[in-house]
Design a protein around this motif. Structure first.
Motif, PDB file in Angstrom:
ATOM      1  N   ALA A  68      -5.530  -2.253 -27.231  1.00  0.00           N
ATOM      2  CA  ALA A  68      -4.176  -1.768 -26.947  1.00  0.00           C
ATOM      3  C   ALA A  68      -3.354  -2.833 -26.240  1.00  0.00           C
ATOM      4  CB  ALA A  68      -4.245  -0.496 -26.107  1.00  0.00           C
ATOM      5  N   ARG A  69      -3.697  -4.074 -26.439  1.00  0.00           N
ATOM      6  CA  ARG A  69      -2.988  -5.160 -25.780  1.00  0.00           C
ATOM      7  C   ARG A  69      -1.568  -5.332 -26.319  1.00  0.00           C
ATOM      8  NH1 ARG A  69      -7.381 -10.068 -24.866  1.00  0.00           N
ATOM      9  NH2 ARG A  69      -8.860  -8.873 -23.607  1.00  0.00           N
ATOM     10  N   SER A  70      -0.755  -6.009 -25.520  1.00  0.00           N
ATOM     11  CA  SER A  70       0.634  -6.323 -25.889  1.00  0.00           C
ATOM     12  C   SER A  70       1.442  -5.077 -26.187  1.00  0.00           C
ATOM     13  CB  SER A  70       0.664  -7.295 -27.093  1.00  0.00           C
ATOM     14  OG  SER A  70       0.023  -8.506 -26.781  1.00  0.00           O
ATOM     15  N   ASN A  71       1.286  -4.069 -25.329  1.00  0.00           N
ATOM     16  CA  ASN A  71       2.119  -2.875 -25.317  1.00  0.00           C
ATOM     17  C   ASN A  71       2.745  -2.765 -23.924  1.00  0.00           C
ATOM     18  OD1 ASN A  71       1.888  -0.938 -27.815  1.00  0.00           O
ATOM     19  ND2 ASN A  71      -0.172  -1.762 -27.514  1.00  0.00           N
ATOM     20  N   PRO A  72       3.919  -2.168 -23.808  1.00  0.00           N
ATOM     21  CA  PRO A  72       4.547  -2.008 -22.482  1.00  0.00           C
ATOM     22  C   PRO A  72       3.907  -0.878 -21.680  1.00  0.00           C
ATOM     23  CG  PRO A  72       5.951  -1.069 -24.171  1.00  0.00           C
ATOM     24  CD  PRO A  72       4.819  -1.731 -24.901  1.00  0.00           C
ATOM     25  N   ILE A  73       2.568  -0.958 -21.501  1.00  0.00           N
ATOM     26  CA  ILE A  73       1.825   0.056 -20.757  1.00  0.00           C
ATOM     27  C   ILE A  73       1.626  -0.434 -19.320  1.00  0.00           C
ATOM     28  CG2 ILE A  73      -0.344   1.338 -20.603  1.00  0.00           C
ATOM     29  CD1 ILE A  73      -0.678   0.985 -23.597  1.00  0.00           C
ATOM     30  N   PRO A  74       1.943   0.378 -18.315  1.00  0.00           N
ATOM     31  CA  PRO A  74       1.717  -0.020 -16.923  1.00  0.00           C
ATOM     32  C   PRO A  74       0.254  -0.379 -16.683  1.00  0.00           C
ATOM     33  CG  PRO A  74       3.051   1.964 -17.026  1.00  0.00           C
ATOM     34  CD  PRO A  74       2.559   1.708 -18.424  1.00  0.00           C
ATOM     35  N   THR A  75      -0.001  -1.394 -15.886  1.00  0.00           N
ATOM     36  CA  THR A  75      -1.364  -1.865 -15.656  1.00  0.00           C
ATOM     37  C   THR A  75      -2.238  -0.834 -14.964  1.00  0.00           C
ATOM     38  OG1 THR A  75      -0.595  -2.888 -13.600  1.00  0.00           O
ATOM     39  CG2 THR A  75      -0.688  -4.289 -15.557  1.00  0.00           C
ATOM     40  N   ASP A  76      -1.627   0.113 -14.231  1.00  0.00           N
ATOM     41  CA  ASP A  76      -2.438   1.103 -13.526  1.00  0.00           C
ATOM     42  C   ASP A  76      -3.095   2.103 -14.453  1.00  0.00           C
ATOM     43  OD1 ASP A  76      -0.156   2.369 -14.304  1.00  0.00           O
ATOM     44  OD2 ASP A  76       0.334   3.235 -12.349  1.00  0.00           O
ATOM     45  N   GLU A  77      -2.779   2.049 -15.761  1.00  0.00           N
ATOM     46  CA  GLU A  77      -3.419   2.953 -16.713  1.00  0.00           C
ATOM     47  C   GLU A  77      -4.698   2.367 -17.269  1.00  0.00           C
ATOM     48  OE1 GLU A  77      -1.612   5.140 -19.708  1.00  0.00           O
ATOM     49  OE2 GLU A  77       0.323   5.332 -18.771  1.00  0.00           O
ATOM     50  N   SER A  78      -4.917   1.081 -17.098  1.00  0.00           N
ATOM     51  CA  SER A  78      -6.069   0.420 -17.703  1.00  0.00           C
ATOM     52  C   SER A  78      -7.423   0.997 -17.281  1.00  0.00           C
ATOM     53  CB  SER A  78      -6.037  -1.086 -17.430  1.00  0.00           C
ATOM     54  OG  SER A  78      -6.003  -1.340 -16.039  1.00  0.00           O
ATOM     55  N   PRO A  79      -7.624   1.458 -16.010  1.00  0.00           N
ATOM     56  CA  PRO A  79      -8.932   2.010 -15.653  1.00  0.00           C
ATOM     57  C   PRO A  79      -9.345   3.209 -16.479  1.00  0.00           C
ATOM     58  CG  PRO A  79      -7.662   1.523 -13.682  1.00  0.00           C
ATOM     59  CD  PRO A  79      -6.733   1.382 -14.857  1.00  0.00           C
ATOM     60  N   GLU A  80      -8.401   3.895 -17.104  1.00  0.00           N
ATOM     61  CA  GLU A  80      -8.727   5.084 -17.886  1.00  0.00           C
ATOM     62  C   GLU A  80      -9.548   4.756 -19.126  1.00  0.00           C
ATOM     63  OE1 GLU A  80      -5.302   7.349 -18.810  1.00  0.00           O
ATOM     64  OE2 GLU A  80      -4.505   7.323 -16.778  1.00  0.00           O
ATOM     65  N   VAL A  81      -9.543   3.484 -19.553  1.00  0.00           N
ATOM     66  CA  VAL A  81     -10.293   3.114 -20.751  1.00  0.00           C
ATOM     67  C   VAL A  81     -11.371   2.092 -20.428  1.00  0.00           C
ATOM     68  CG1 VAL A  81      -8.488   3.635 -22.425  1.00  0.00           C
ATOM     69  CG2 VAL A  81      -8.508   1.406 -21.305  1.00  0.00           C
ATOM     70  N   ASP A  82     -11.835   2.079 -19.181  1.00  0.00           N
ATOM     71  CA  ASP A  82     -12.873   1.129 -18.795  1.00  0.00           C
ATOM     72  C   ASP A  82     -14.167   1.346 -19.572  1.00  0.00           C
ATOM     73  OD1 ASP A  82     -11.370  -0.291 -17.075  1.00  0.00           O
ATOM     74  OD2 ASP A  82     -12.061   0.682 -15.243  1.00  0.00           O
ATOM     75  N   HIS A  83     -14.413   2.575 -19.991  1.00  0.00           N
ATOM     76  CA  HIS A  83     -15.651   2.872 -20.697  1.00  0.00           C
ATOM     77  C   HIS A  83     -15.588   2.439 -22.158  1.00  0.00           C
ATOM     78  CE1 HIS A  83     -12.994   6.177 -21.747  1.00  0.00           C
ATOM     79  NE2 HIS A  83     -13.793   6.495 -22.740  1.00  0.00           N
ATOM     80  N   ILE A  84     -14.434   1.997 -22.612  1.00  0.00           N
ATOM     81  CA  ILE A  84     -14.267   1.580 -24.002  1.00  0.00           C
ATOM     82  C   ILE A  84     -14.199   0.056 -24.074  1.00  0.00           C
ATOM     83  CG2 ILE A  84     -12.819   1.742 -26.062  1.00  0.00           C
ATOM     84  CD1 ILE A  84     -11.758   4.368 -24.994  1.00  0.00           C
ATOM     85  N   GLN A  85     -14.978  -0.517 -24.959  1.00  0.00           N
ATOM     86  CA  GLN A  85     -14.958  -1.966 -25.125  1.00  0.00           C
ATOM     87  C   GLN A  85     -13.662  -2.389 -25.788  1.00  0.00           C
ATOM     88  OE1 GLN A  85     -18.221  -3.460 -27.428  1.00  0.00           O
ATOM     89  NE2 GLN A  85     -17.367  -5.503 -27.606  1.00  0.00           N
ATOM     90  N   ARG A  86     -12.988  -3.374 -25.215  1.00  0.00           N
ATOM     91  CA  ARG A  86     -11.745  -3.870 -25.794  1.00  0.00           C
ATOM     92  C   ARG A  86     -12.070  -4.813 -26.945  1.00  0.00           C
ATOM     93  NH1 ARG A  86      -7.246  -2.707 -22.936  1.00  0.00           N
ATOM     94  NH2 ARG A  86      -7.543  -1.869 -20.855  1.00  0.00           N
ATOM     95  N   ALA A  87     -11.470  -4.558 -28.087  1.00  0.00           N
ATOM     96  CA  ALA A  87     -11.773  -5.356 -29.280  1.00  0.00           C
ATOM     97  C   ALA A  87     -10.810  -6.525 -29.405  1.00  0.00           C
ATOM     98  CB  ALA A  87     -11.678  -4.473 -30.528  1.00  0.00           C
TER      99      ALA A  87
END
Length: 255
Positions: free
Chosen positions: A177-196
């Motif tokens: 989900a990189r290069s989206n205007p998503i606030p950085t504080d939302e990133s911990p919600e997907v820590d269990h998912i490997q970023r591709a």
């Protein structure tokens, strides 16, 4: 004086005949019939390929397609559908009838949330879904029904938050989900998912001005990093004797 017809600025595209399509048929390593019509300047979906509807894989990527017809549901055996790098702004609802679909690639098109049908949720066997490099602000809630989905690409879109439906995907392993205007504080919600990490080779004229500029900037950074790494490597080994010379000296001592 009779005025002639104005020439259309729309690309006419290359016409594909049934003979050309048959020549483009291939058999994959695992025995699947694959129709590869990628990078052929096709602007209109070739209706003739409906006569080859028993294929398992269809590649229409890197073309000029603006529309996929409802007749796409004729490909009942389709496991892989690759439509990346076209000009699509909408996906037909009929795509939900491709119940055997395993991989769907819609990367690098002109899709927005409006262009994604709720019928995507009917693809119950889907494992890979790539929606990267589009104009998507949100996902249809029906995506939550994709219980077999393992990989999801949402990079380079217009998402301002991670869609809630993502958390309802029990088998999701890779999320980009990189290069989206998503606030950085939302990133911990997907820590269990490997970023591709995803890499696509496309022609420069397939990219918009902003994407092309971003790609060039990233390439310049990479070249700079490679140059620094090469310089450091040379300085680290500059004072060492070559292995062959060491071996020769040892052999002289043994004699």
């Amino acid at each position: 004086m009779v005025k002639g017809k104005k020439k259309s600025n729309e690309p006419s595209g290359r016409k594909i005949t049934l003979k050309m399509a048959k020549n483009a048929l291939k058999v994959t390593v695992d025995g699947k019939r694959r129709l590869d019509l990628s990078n052929m300047a096709i602007a209109t979906f070739p209706k003739c390929i409906l006569k080859l509807s028993d294929i398992e894989e269809l590649d229409l990527s890197r073309n000029l397609l603006k529309k996929i017809p409802d007749a796409i549901d004729k490909f009942v055996n389709l496991r892989l559908l690759d439509l990346h790098s076209n000009h699509l702004d909408q996906v037909p609802a009929a795509i939900g009838r491709l119940h055997n679909l395993y991989s769907l690639n819609l990367c690098n098109n002109h899709l927005s949330a409006f262009g994604l049908p709720h019928e995507l949720g009917l693809l119950r066997n889907l494992r890979i879904l790539n929606l990267g490099m589009n104009r998507i602000e949100s996902l249809p809630p029906s995506v939550a029904a994709l219980k077999e989905l393992q990989e999801l690409g949402l990079f380079n879109n217009l998402l301002t938050h991670l869609p809630k439906c993502i958390h309802s995907l029990p088998k999701l392993q890779k999320l980009n989900a990189r290069s989206n205007p998503i606030p950085t504080d939302e990133s911990p919600e997907v820590d269990h998912i490997q970023r591709a990490e995803c890499l696509y080779l496309v022609r420069e004229d397939c990219l918009c001005t902003d994407c092309l500029k971003r790609c060039k900037e990233e390439r310049e950074k990479l070249d700079s990093q490679m140059s620094v790494a090469s310089t450091l490597k040379k300085s680290m080994f500059a004072g060492l004797i070559t292995p062959n010379s060491v071996a020769q000296e040892n052999q002289a001592l043994w004699r």
